[in-house]
Design an enzyme around this catalytic site. Structure first.
Site, PDB file in Angstrom:
ATOM      1  CE  LYS A 424      -3.958  -2.213   2.206  1.00  0.00           C
ATOM      2  NZ  LYS A 424      -3.418  -3.591   2.030  1.00  0.00           N
ATOM      3  CB  SER A 466      -2.802 -10.687   9.346  1.00  0.00           C
ATOM      4  OG  SER A 466      -3.478  -9.927   8.369  1.00  0.00           O
TER       5      SER A 466
END
Length: 632
Positions: A424, A466
């Site tokens: 990102k 996660s």
């Protein structure tokens, strides 16, 4: 004495006694039958041929039976669970008779027995057959009584087994012999044309992978067990993607190593996960060079209680470091990984500390006190929508926290500093991604200005499972009956398991010279919509019928797809083809330090200009000015 144990022991002795008695009787009957067979079952013929045949037969039986029982004890033929007898027990019987033959010959010579040769041969074969039949009759009786009882029960699971090999056979046998599972194996699927129409453990092989859906309907299958541990991930993925169309519960045996270790059993079956459908080879690293690099060193992991941080701690612990220091602001997370490592690695020199990377005094104290050789910096805010609503917190924690930690590391002589970054950070459209790009810039600046410390960053995409990832969210939504929410039908992401990502982070740290941004190869991107639908099917439901999928629209700052490399970054190979190196980007370090100071002051004052300031430092960061609102 425990009464139950006393009774169990007594029952075991009684069973051994019964087997010995049956063995003795079978030997007497077998050799008596052999003698009668030799003389056409005419007792008068026996006496006419030799007056010594009957006395020799009677005289030899005690020795014959005694030697047989002793040899059977040596081969533990009185200690097996004969209700579950298999090829292993049959092999022991054969070897027992291999030893018995020379023993019988010694008896014949010592006792000077003068009997027809056919008597010995037929008697030995008959006694071997009878002792074998006695033992396997326990399994037959158990099988008959078990199925008689099961006929009156309601079958919960109707099972299809994929794979007619050794693993499939073990699973079928255990399911058939189990008294605790109301299930029935109805059919077997195997791609081998030679096996089609044949049976394994009495269950017919009804077709290949292309017949799975039709056979599931025909046999009313409710559960499918994948039992081909030797298949490649690609092949497993292809077959499981067919299986998921049946809406049956899917289970699999974990791997080839369990078959080698003879550990294939129903208790080790696990539910098929989305990772099984990705069809990608497990990421491999050179553990020897990684462990050698970490062994004997003090290693600090910031954010050590998080998804990535905790897995870093697990893998580092196996490398025998001099000391592992876990640093995290969230005490519950830190406590959880601390207790796990204390239990799993009792010899590990472990220190667990609570504190924030934003606290200059605290991070300086930790660096001065423990003098780490290597720092893995995993502490960060990472939730995109939350950071869009609290942009100043993203700058305080991610950017300034990284700068303070990196500065403290350089001042204390840390050898390597490894930043955990994200895809990102490439051409970011959200403040979280922009903050991680700033972190990469901090690391590259620090590397240029700190000759004694190698600063690097490792960039990768999403990790399955996660905290905050889509998989746990989708599972929770499915468990609640839906709907499952997907932001956009077109959205795609790169995925890797947490252990895979961390192992590559550790290998990248081994390659580090300083200033690199390591980019992990994430395989083929996956459509989030496909992942949601697969999870629904794996849960036994039909998408859009049992569980609705709702498209909510892209969230603020969210991309349809992520990129792993910026246009201006070059790409170099490493020895591990899954790790690439992005070329460092030149910039004015003095100017950048001034901008960091501005960002620090602006974030502390909760400025509503924070996005604009970030865009001045990260020109590839695109944002909508209308988002500039004061943080609340």
């Amino acid at each position: 004495m425990n009464i139950h144990n006393h009774k169990s022991g007594k029952a075991g002795i009684n069973k051994i006694g019964l087997l010995i008695l049956l063995d003795v009787l079978s030997i007497i009957v077998a050799y008596g039958f052999a003698l009668m067979l030799r003389f056409d079952f005419m007792y008068s013929f026996i006496l006419a041929d030799s007056v010594h045949h009957i006395p020799n037969y009677l005289r030899s039986m005690p020795a014959w039976c005694g030697v047989t029982v002793v040899v059977f004890f040596l081969f533990r033929l009185y200690h097996s669970i004969w209700s579950q007898a298999s090829l292993a027990e049959l092999t022991r019987i054969i070897w027992a008779y291999v030893l018995l033959v020379p023993c019988y010959i010694v008896i014949i010579l010592k006792m000077d027995l003068n009997m027809p040769k056919s008597y010995y041969i037929v008697g030995c074969l008959l006694s071997a057959g009878m002792t074998t039949a006695i033992r396997f009759s326990f399994r037959l009786v158990r099988y008959v009584t078990h199925h008689a009882m099961r006929r009156g029960e309601k079958t919960v699971d109707r099972i299809m087994v994929i794979g007619a090999g050794a693993a499939g056979q073990m699973i079928i046998r255990e399911l058939q012999n189990s008294d605790k599972m109301a299930s029935k194996v109805c059919c077997v699927i195997d791609d081998s044309p030679q096996k089609l129409g044949k049976q394994i453990e009495g269950i017919e092989i009804v077709g290949n992978r292309h017949d799975i859906v039709n056979m599931a309907i025909k046999h009313q299958i409710t559960r499918i067990i994948y039992a081909i541990p030797s298949n490649t991930p690609e092949e497993r993925s292809k077959i499981l993607n067919i299986c998921k169309e049946t809406n049956c519960k899917l289970q699999t045996i974990p791997g080839m190593y369990q078959l080698i270790n003879d550990e294939v059993s129903v208790s080790r079956l696990r539910d098929v996960e989305v990772t099984d459908l990705l069809g990608r080879e497990q990421v491999k690293v050179n553990n020897e060079e990684i462990f050698a690099d970490l062994a004997g060193k003090v290693v600090l992991v910031t954010g050590g209680g998080g998804s990535i941080g905790s897995e870093l701690c697990r893998q580092i612990a196996r490398a025998n470091p001099k000391q592992l220091v876990i640093f995290d602001v969230y005490e519950n997370n830190a406590y959880a990984i601390q207790q796990e490592l204390v239990r799993e690695c009792p010899e590990l020199n472990l220190e667990t500390l609570i504190g924030s990377v934003r606290n200059t005094s605290r991070i300086n104290y930790v660096m001065r006190t423990y003098r780490p050789d290597i720092v893995f910096h995993a502490a960060a805010h990472k939730h995109v929508p939350l950071m869009e609503d609290s942009p100043n917190e993203a700058i305080k924690n991610n950017v300034i926290g990284t700068y303070k930690t990196a500065t403290a590391a350089a001042e204390c002589g840390v050898k390597k500093f490894v930043l955990i970054s994200t895809d990102k950070a490439v051409n970011p459209t959200n403040i979280m991604g922009a903050s991680k790009r700033l972190c990469e810039m901090v690391v590259q600046m620090m590397d240029r200005q700190s000759p004694n410390t190698s600063f690097v960053a490792v960039r990768f995409g999403n990790v399955l499972g996660s905290n905050g990832s889509v998989i746990p969210l989708f599972k929770k939504q499915i468990a609640e009956g839906g709907p499952v929410t997907v932001t956009d039908k077109r959205i795609i992401r790169y995925f890797m398991t947490i252990p895979e990502a961390v192992s590559l982070v550790l290998q990248a740290s081994y390659y580090a010279n300083g200033g690199e941004i390591f980019v992990l190869e994430m395989g083929e991107p996956v459509k989030i919509d496909d992942m949601a639908r697969n999870l629904i099917r794996l849960s036994g439901f039909t998408p859009d019928v049992d569980i609705k999928i709702v498209y909510t629209g892209l969230r603020p700052g969210e991309k349809l797809y992520e990129e792993m490399l910026m246009n201006e970054e070059g790409l170099q190979e490493t020895d591990n083809k899954l790790i690439h190196i992005g070329k460092p980007i030149e910039m004015d370090d003095d100017w950048f330090r001034e901008k960091l100071h501005e960002l620090d002051e602006a974030s502390k004052s909760e400025s509503d200009r924070i996005r604009m300031l970030v865009s001045e430092v990260v020109p590839t960061y695109k944002y909508t000015p209308a988002k500039e609102t004061a943080a609340v």
